[in-house]
Design an enzyme around this catalytic site. Structure first.
Site, PDB file in Angstrom:
ATOM      1  N   GLU A 198      43.356  27.179  52.826  1.00 14.73           N
ATOM      2  CA  GLU A 198      43.828  28.223  53.730  1.00 14.73           C
ATOM      3  C   GLU A 198      45.236  28.677  53.333  1.00 14.73           C
ATOM      4  O   GLU A 198      45.569  29.870  53.407  1.00 14.73           O
ATOM      5  CB  GLU A 198      43.849  27.716  55.184  1.00 14.73           C
ATOM      6  CG  GLU A 198      42.493  27.195  55.679  1.00 14.73           C
ATOM      7  CD  GLU A 198      42.261  25.712  55.394  1.00 14.73           C
ATOM      8  OE1 GLU A 198      42.762  25.177  54.369  1.00 14.73           O
ATOM      9  OE2 GLU A 198      41.575  25.076  56.212  1.00 14.73           O
ATOM     10  N   SER A 206      36.760  22.257  58.317  1.00 15.12           N
ATOM     11  CA  SER A 206      37.645  22.290  59.481  1.00 15.12           C
ATOM     12  C   SER A 206      39.114  22.133  59.052  1.00 15.12           C
ATOM     13  O   SER A 206      39.438  21.226  58.284  1.00 15.12           O
ATOM     14  CB  SER A 206      37.235  21.160  60.429  1.00 15.12           C
ATOM     15  OG  SER A 206      37.942  21.215  61.642  1.00 15.12           O
ATOM     16  N   HIS A 228      46.493  23.757  50.113  1.00 16.91           N
ATOM     17  CA  HIS A 228      45.166  23.632  50.681  1.00 16.91           C
ATOM     18  C   HIS A 228      44.508  25.018  50.593  1.00 16.91           C
ATOM     19  O   HIS A 228      45.171  26.006  50.273  1.00 16.91           O
ATOM     20  CB  HIS A 228      45.266  23.201  52.145  1.00 16.91           C
ATOM     21  CG  HIS A 228      45.588  21.745  52.316  1.00 16.91           C
ATOM     22  ND1 HIS A 228      45.473  21.101  53.516  1.00 16.91           N
ATOM     23  CD2 HIS A 228      46.021  20.827  51.413  1.00 16.91           C
ATOM     24  CE1 HIS A 228      45.822  19.831  53.361  1.00 16.91           C
ATOM     25  NE2 HIS A 228      46.157  19.635  52.100  1.00 16.91           N
ATOM     26  N   CYS A 256      42.975  21.291  58.523  1.00 18.61           N
ATOM     27  CA  CYS A 256      43.906  20.201  58.843  1.00 18.61           C
ATOM     28  C   CYS A 256      45.032  20.727  59.733  1.00 18.61           C
ATOM     29  O   CYS A 256      45.135  21.931  59.988  1.00 18.61           O
ATOM     30  CB  CYS A 256      44.473  19.606  57.554  1.00 18.61           C
ATOM     31  SG  CYS A 256      45.800  20.606  56.818  1.00 18.61           S
ATOM     32  N   CYS A 272      47.119  23.594  58.045  1.00 16.53           N
ATOM     33  CA  CYS A 272      46.412  24.874  57.938  1.00 16.53           C
ATOM     34  C   CYS A 272      46.147  25.470  59.315  1.00 16.53           C
ATOM     35  O   CYS A 272      46.155  26.690  59.499  1.00 16.53           O
ATOM     36  CB  CYS A 272      45.147  24.686  57.121  1.00 16.53           C
ATOM     37  SG  CYS A 272      45.542  24.205  55.412  1.00 16.53           S
TER      38      CYS A 272
HETATM   39 CA   LIG Z   1      42.283  22.138  52.328  1.00 10.43          CA
HETATM   40 ZN   LIG Z   2      44.916  22.036  55.216  1.00 13.03          ZN
END
Ligand SMILES: [Ca+2]
Ligand SMILES: [Zn+2]
Ligand SMILES: [Ca+2]
Ligand SMILES: [Zn+2]
Lengths: 142, 142
Positions: A55, A80, A53, A82, A85
């Site tokens: 981040e 935002s 992802h 998950c 992350c």
């Molecule tokens: Ca992501």
């Molecule tokens: Zn994530």
């Protein structure tokens, strides 16, 4: 403003992801004194990855840093975060998370707050448009 | 017992990590019907990675799977999961987390429970010994 360079980097990463046909989410980790430690974008489609992802990519690209580098750091992300992350921000004791938008998805914001992390939501139009276009064009990927 | 193949795989991964001079933590993701979907070990030292913890490695090696594959899955890990790995288990809606030991470190166990994830702690001697040896030999890496 420190937030500018970090958010611009995250947004550029999201645009790169979009240009690659990927999930258009970008992130950048910025040190307390304003240096970009790492930046990256979601590689789920490009690499068939379940873990890269935005981040996570930013933290990965930052490499292994001494704890002092993370101290007071801010994670900028265009969407935002998950649960994974969110947890990554907690693991590295990020002080603040700046979120481009949380209309498309709301992740672990309440949990971050409960753990003492500062949050800022920008409600940025381009972040929302990137996601809206992606979901319209590749609904099965979202 | 389903738990056997998953835990044995996680333990083998931890031993591999130890043999490589890495942080001796292993993990395996096992489907509801008992198949190992992915397994891996911590690569912090081997790859200079800030993100490849054992559980992340197992999810990474499992690849991108349909949601149905994660349904009812169990994550086996030799050490209590950190905040990031806790979040990764939540992202993929793992039903159960089986932990080799939590004497060396306690991660997001309470949060997992609060989110409805079943936990089992084995208090396994070999898991504890692997970590104790690592911390004794490389205290600055822990
Ligand atoms: Ca992501
Ligand atoms: Zn994530
Ligand atoms: Ca780990
Ligand atoms: Zn972890």
């Amino acid at each position: 403003m420190t937030s500018d360079i970090g958010f611009q980097a995250a947004l550029e990463e999201a645009r790169k992801g979009a240009a690659e046909g990927g999930v258009p989410i970008g992130a950048a980790l910025v040190s307390a004194d304003g240096r970009i430690l790492g930046r990256g974008h979601n590689m789920r489609i490009q690499k068939g990855s379940a873990i890269i992802h935005a981040e996570i990519s930013a933290l990965d690209n930052a490499g292994r840093l001494p704890a002092s580098e993370y101290k007071g750091a801010t994670m900028y992300t265009t969407l935002s975060p998950c649960d994974m992350c969110t947890g990554a921000c907690l693991l590295y004791k990020v002080m603040r998370v700046v979120i481009g938008e949380n209309k498309t998805f709301v992740g672990g914001e309440e949990y971050l707050k409960s753990r003492g992390v500062e949050l800022e939501v920008l409600d940025n139009t381009e972040c929302k448009e990137l996601m809206a276009k992606f979901i319209r064009e590749k609904p099965s990927e979202w």
